[in-house]
Design a protein around this motif. Structure first.
Motif, mmCIF file in Angstrom:
data_model
loop_
_atom_site.group_PDB
_atom_site.id
_atom_site.type_symbol
_atom_site.label_atom_id
_atom_site.label_comp_id
_atom_site.label_asym_id
_atom_site.label_seq_id
_atom_site.Cartn_x
_atom_site.Cartn_y
_atom_site.Cartn_z
ATOM 1 N N TYR A 101 -2.997 -15.351 19.809
ATOM 2 C CA TYR A 101 -1.722 -16.020 20.029
ATOM 3 C C TYR A 101 -0.775 -15.101 20.785
ATOM 4 O O TYR A 101 -0.684 -13.909 20.495
ATOM 5 N N LEU A 102 -0.060 -15.678 21.747
ATOM 6 C CA LEU A 102 1.062 -14.988 22.384
ATOM 7 C C LEU A 102 2.321 -15.638 21.826
ATOM 8 O O LEU A 102 2.537 -16.843 22.028
ATOM 9 N N ILE A 103 3.125 -14.897 21.105
ATOM 10 C CA ILE A 103 4.347 -15.410 20.492
ATOM 11 C C ILE A 103 5.510 -14.882 21.326
ATOM 12 O O ILE A 103 5.881 -13.707 21.222
ATOM 13 N N VAL A 104 6.071 -15.749 22.182
ATOM 14 C CA VAL A 104 7.018 -15.309 23.203
ATOM 15 C C VAL A 104 8.383 -15.979 22.983
ATOM 16 O O VAL A 104 8.475 -17.205 22.968
ATOM 17 N N PRO A 105 9.439 -15.174 22.850
ATOM 18 C CA PRO A 105 10.779 -15.766 22.758
ATOM 19 C C PRO A 105 11.128 -16.510 24.046
ATOM 20 O O PRO A 105 10.863 -16.021 25.148
ATOM 21 N N SER A 106 11.735 -17.674 23.902
ATOM 22 C CA SER A 106 12.103 -18.453 25.092
ATOM 23 C C SER A 106 13.087 -17.698 25.970
ATOM 24 O O SER A 106 13.042 -17.819 27.194
ATOM 25 N N LEU A 107 13.952 -16.902 25.354
ATOM 26 C CA LEU A 107 14.921 -16.160 26.166
ATOM 27 C C LEU A 107 14.247 -15.077 26.999
ATOM 28 O O LEU A 107 14.731 -14.741 28.086
ATOM 29 N N TRP A 108 13.120 -14.532 26.540
ATOM 30 C CA TRP A 108 12.374 -13.575 27.346
ATOM 31 C C TRP A 108 11.804 -14.276 28.585
ATOM 32 O O TRP A 108 11.868 -13.738 29.684
ATOM 33 N N ILE A 109 11.269 -15.477 28.377
ATOM 34 C CA ILE A 109 10.762 -16.250 29.524
ATOM 35 C C ILE A 109 11.911 -16.538 30.486
ATOM 36 O O ILE A 109 11.778 -16.364 31.698
ATOM 37 N N ALA A 110 13.059 -16.965 29.945
ATOM 38 C CA ALA A 110 14.214 -17.282 30.785
ATOM 39 C C ALA A 110 14.679 -16.057 31.584
ATOM 40 O O ALA A 110 14.999 -16.171 32.770
ATOM 41 N N GLU A 111 14.691 -14.885 30.946
ATOM 42 C CA GLU A 111 15.112 -13.658 31.625
ATOM 43 C C GLU A 111 14.160 -13.284 32.759
ATOM 44 O O GLU A 111 14.561 -12.636 33.722
ATOM 45 N N GLU A 138 0.268 -11.198 32.504
ATOM 46 C CA GLU A 138 0.362 -12.396 33.329
ATOM 47 C C GLU A 138 -0.181 -11.979 34.681
ATOM 48 O O GLU A 138 0.202 -10.940 35.210
ATOM 49 N N VAL A 139 -1.094 -12.752 35.242
ATOM 50 C CA VAL A 139 -1.796 -12.284 36.437
ATOM 51 C C VAL A 139 -1.549 -13.090 37.705
ATOM 52 O O VAL A 139 -2.006 -12.700 38.771
ATOM 53 N N ARG A 140 -0.824 -14.178 37.646
ATOM 54 C CA ARG A 140 -0.637 -15.004 38.844
ATOM 55 C C ARG A 140 0.313 -14.365 39.843
ATOM 56 O O ARG A 140 0.012 -14.184 40.996
ATOM 57 N N LYS A 141 1.492 -14.028 39.351
ATOM 58 C CA LYS A 141 2.515 -13.487 40.251
ATOM 59 C C LYS A 141 3.205 -12.275 39.641
ATOM 60 O O LYS A 141 3.336 -11.251 40.274
ATOM 61 N N SER A 142 3.629 -12.392 38.405
ATOM 62 C CA SER A 142 4.522 -11.395 37.820
ATOM 63 C C SER A 142 3.860 -10.080 37.448
ATOM 64 O O SER A 142 4.495 -9.039 37.508
ATOM 65 N N ARG A 143 2.615 -10.145 37.009
ATOM 66 C CA ARG A 143 1.890 -8.972 36.507
ATOM 67 C C ARG A 143 2.574 -8.367 35.272
ATOM 68 O O ARG A 143 2.349 -7.221 34.911
ATOM 69 N N LEU A 144 3.457 -9.142 34.625
ATOM 70 C CA LEU A 144 4.176 -8.655 33.455
ATOM 71 C C LEU A 144 3.214 -8.402 32.293
ATOM 72 O O LEU A 144 2.282 -9.172 32.066
ATOM 73 N N ASP A 145 3.473 -7.349 31.558
ATOM 74 C CA ASP A 145 2.679 -7.000 30.391
ATOM 75 C C ASP A 145 3.039 -7.945 29.244
ATOM 76 O O ASP A 145 4.196 -7.996 28.817
ATOM 77 N N MET A 146 2.065 -8.678 28.759
ATOM 78 C CA MET A 146 2.280 -9.618 27.656
ATOM 79 C C MET A 146 1.821 -9.033 26.320
ATOM 80 O O MET A 146 1.957 -9.668 25.284
ATOM 81 N N THR A 147 1.292 -7.819 26.346
ATOM 82 C CA THR A 147 0.733 -7.192 25.151
ATOM 83 C C THR A 147 1.708 -7.148 23.975
ATOM 84 O O THR A 147 1.279 -7.375 22.832
ATOM 85 N N PRO A 148 3.018 -6.891 24.183
ATOM 86 C CA PRO A 148 3.925 -6.848 23.022
ATOM 87 C C PRO A 148 3.981 -8.171 22.243
ATOM 88 O O PRO A 148 4.397 -8.183 21.088
ATOM 89 N N PHE A 149 3.547 -9.268 22.858
ATOM 90 C CA PHE A 149 3.596 -10.574 22.206
ATOM 91 C C PHE A 149 2.245 -11.000 21.624
ATOM 92 O O PHE A 149 2.151 -12.024 20.963
ATOM 93 N N LEU A 150 1.205 -10.229 21.875
ATOM 94 C CA LEU A 150 -0.144 -10.593 21.460
ATOM 95 C C LEU A 150 -0.299 -10.470 19.948
ATOM 96 O O LEU A 150 -0.220 -9.367 19.392
#
Length: 159
Positions: A101-111, A138-150
């Motif tokens: 599961y990736l548990i991601v705050p909506s405000l993080w996505i918005a930021e 995330e591998v499409r465009k952002s390359r952002l590290d999603m590990t903190p939400f895993l």
């Protein structure tokens, strides 16, 4: 889109919601399911506050017979209406019997919205790598590290 395809998609979505609800219940949270789907699938009581949860069961893409990445899209207009301090997106990443599961705050996505691909239909496109050595991005465009939400359910208590 045919009835059978819509029915299969609805079952897939509902199974993801039930997996998340079961996980929340097993962690001792009270879980509520709204009668009407208005962009929020579950509400949970977490440390004396209610959090709203949108569940997305990601699709696993294969190329050449091998799984390459998980994919999910969010309707931007719905996302814009359903974001806030107590709103979370939980992406169910299922590969055979393995579920993460990736548990991601909506405000993080918005930021970080400018970092993600948004298609011509105003859908936010999210592509997540396979999990390797406990890391995911995330591998499409952002390359952002999603590990903190895993599999980090503590995100719900510390948004």
């Amino acid at each position: 889109m045919g009835h059978k395809i819509r029915s299969e998609m609805a079952k897939r979505g509902k199974s993801g919601e039930l997996m998340v609800a079961g996980e929340l219940l097993s962690r001792g949270y009270d879980v509520f399911i709204p009668f009407v789907d208005c962009g929020i699938d579950l509400v949970a009581l977490v440390e004396d506050r209610f959090v709203q949860i949108q569940v997305k069961q990601s699709k696993l893409y294969h190329r050449g017979g091998k799984p390459t990445h998980y994919w999910q899209s969010l309707k931007k207009s719905t996302f814009d209406k359903n974001k806030g301090t107590n709103v979370f997106y939980i992406f169910v990443l299922r590969r055979g019997a393995e579920i993460n599961y990736l548990i991601v705050p909506s405000l993080w996505i918005a930021e970080n919205i400018a970092e993600f691909s948004i298609d011509k239909n105003e859908r936010i496109q999210l592509y997540f790598s396979q999990i390797k050595n406990g890391k995911i991005k995330e591998v499409r465009k952002s390359r952002l590290d999603m590990t903190p939400f895993l599999n980090n359910w503590d995100v719900l208590t510390n948004p």
